[in-house]
Scaffold this motif. Structure first.
Motif, mmCIF file in Angstrom:
data_model
loop_
_atom_site.group_PDB
_atom_site.id
_atom_site.type_symbol
_atom_site.label_atom_id
_atom_site.label_comp_id
_atom_site.label_asym_id
_atom_site.label_seq_id
_atom_site.Cartn_x
_atom_site.Cartn_y
_atom_site.Cartn_z
ATOM 1 N N ILE A 171 68.551 -63.731 102.337
ATOM 2 C CA ILE A 171 69.241 -62.553 101.813
ATOM 3 C C ILE A 171 68.587 -62.037 100.521
ATOM 4 N N LEU B 134 77.428 -66.454 104.529
ATOM 5 C CA LEU B 134 76.827 -65.169 104.908
ATOM 6 C C LEU B 134 75.466 -65.394 105.556
ATOM 7 N N VAL C 121 69.535 -60.075 97.087
ATOM 8 C CA VAL C 121 70.711 -59.733 96.295
ATOM 9 C C VAL C 121 70.289 -58.783 95.171
ATOM 10 N N VAL D 83 72.410 -57.477 99.833
ATOM 11 C CA VAL D 83 73.752 -57.692 99.292
ATOM 12 C C VAL D 83 73.805 -57.073 97.897
ATOM 13 N N LEU E 97 73.995 -68.504 92.125
ATOM 14 C CA LEU E 97 73.012 -68.118 93.150
ATOM 15 C C LEU E 97 71.877 -69.150 93.227
ATOM 16 N N TYR F 171 77.811 -67.435 99.603
ATOM 17 C CA TYR F 171 76.573 -66.800 100.086
ATOM 18 C C TYR F 171 75.998 -67.572 101.276
ATOM 19 N N ALA G 72 82.240 -62.125 92.981
ATOM 20 C CA ALA G 72 80.869 -62.474 93.388
ATOM 21 C C ALA G 72 80.414 -63.824 92.829
ATOM 22 N N ASN H 32 72.178 -71.784 95.649
ATOM 23 C CA ASN H 32 71.888 -71.408 97.044
ATOM 24 C C ASN H 32 70.478 -70.831 97.184
ATOM 25 N N ILE I 29 67.830 -67.420 99.618
ATOM 26 C CA ILE I 29 67.603 -66.143 98.933
ATOM 27 C C ILE I 29 66.140 -65.735 98.968
#
Ligand code: SAM
Length: 271
Positions: A102, A94, A104, A37, A120, A91, A86, A123, A127
């Motif tokens: 993910i 996604l 980033v 991402v 972020l 997230y 953003a 979450n 990540i």
């Protein structure tokens, strides 16, 4: 194509140095099966070389004119585009869709970089890693150790969650328009197997660090006095006369765990 006039309100300082771009892409090291991402693709300085290596890239961009320009790029079909802020982006949704951790990355818009990173962190479990270009001062706050001027709430929360490595110092000359600040490209990798710090509840850690650093010059006895008596601080091996910047992350975790284990009620925390 008409020349894009960079917008200050979106922190549009575009990367123009190809050797820095090359190094950044090597550090990111995108792989075919990964969920990547990019925050703020802009004029595609990073988007293009990353798309040369993978089949799909998710991009989040707030400037619709820049997104229009992307439509004309050869790699456009590889992009999944979100025209969104953003900082507010979901997230988690996604991740649920992709069912994979993910990665980033981005040359972040500096005016929202801190809130973006803090968002972020909320979450963090979804990540795999984050590779960001940041204003040098923000990068220094992320990696700061106790006793340093840059050490504060952001350092504690960031280092609680992630192993952080500074990868590149980047001069203002590498951007157009030239920013007034120096930049640093760094990697944040969330801890998975080994966690150096433990707290029962990170909201409490966040609350205490916020309280302690609201007034950096205040000693703990005063700034945290409503939660901890001097006796309790001393029992936890924390000198009540110390200032917040001299308390380690481990000690802040101890303080937050004391609150939870002793059912101390803090009005402002919803545990
Ligand atoms: N990636 C490009 C580069 O390296 O040249 C552009 C980087 S520029 C520093 C930041 C980019 O983030 C711009 O494209 C800007 O429009 C976009 N941006 C700014 N605020 C944003 C936000 N809240 N959410 C998503 N994108 C944002």
């Amino acid at each position: 194509m008409r020349k894009h006039i960079p917008l200050k309100k979106f922190s549009q300082n575009f990367l123009i140095d190809s050797s820095i771009v090359k190094k950044i892409v090597e550090f990111i090291n995108p792989q075919l099966n990964e969920i990547l991402v990019e925050i703020g693709p802009g004029l595609a300085a990073l988007t293009r070389p990353v798309c040369n290596l993978i089949d799909e890239l998710i991009v989040i961009e707030i400037d619709k004119y820049l997104l229009e320009r992307l439509k004309k790029c050869s790699f456009y079909s590889k992009l999944i585009i979100f025209y969104q802020d953003a900082v507010k982006f979901n997230y988690l949704k996604l991740f649920n869709k992709k069912d994979r951790l993910i990665r980033v990355f981005g040359n972040l818009p500096y005016h929202v970089a801190t809130s973006l990173i803090l968002n972020l962190f909320k979450n963090i479990k979804i990540i795999k890693d984050m590779n960001f270009m940041l204003q040098k001062e923000v990068a220094e706050r992320l990696v700061a150790l106790p006793g340093s001027k840059s050490y504060g709430r952001l350092s504690i929360i960031a280092q609680y969650y992630c192993n952080i490595k500074i990868l590149l110092d980047v001069s203002p000359k590498c951007f157009r328009p030239v920013p007034k600040v120096d930049s640093i490209f760094l990697n944040l990798t969330p801890y998975t197997n080994f966690y150096p710090y433990f707290t029962h509840n990170v909201k409490v850690l966040s609350y205490i660090t916020n309280l302690a650093f609201q007034k950096r010059r205040k000693i703990l006895k005063n700034s945290l006095g409503k939660l901890f008596s001097e006796k309790v601080l001393t029992t936890l091996n924390i000198n009540p006369q110390e200032r917040p910047e001299n308390i380690s992350i481990l000690q802040y975790c101890q303080l937050s765990n004391y609150i939870i284990e002793n059912n101390i009620y803090c009005k402002s925390i919803s545990i």
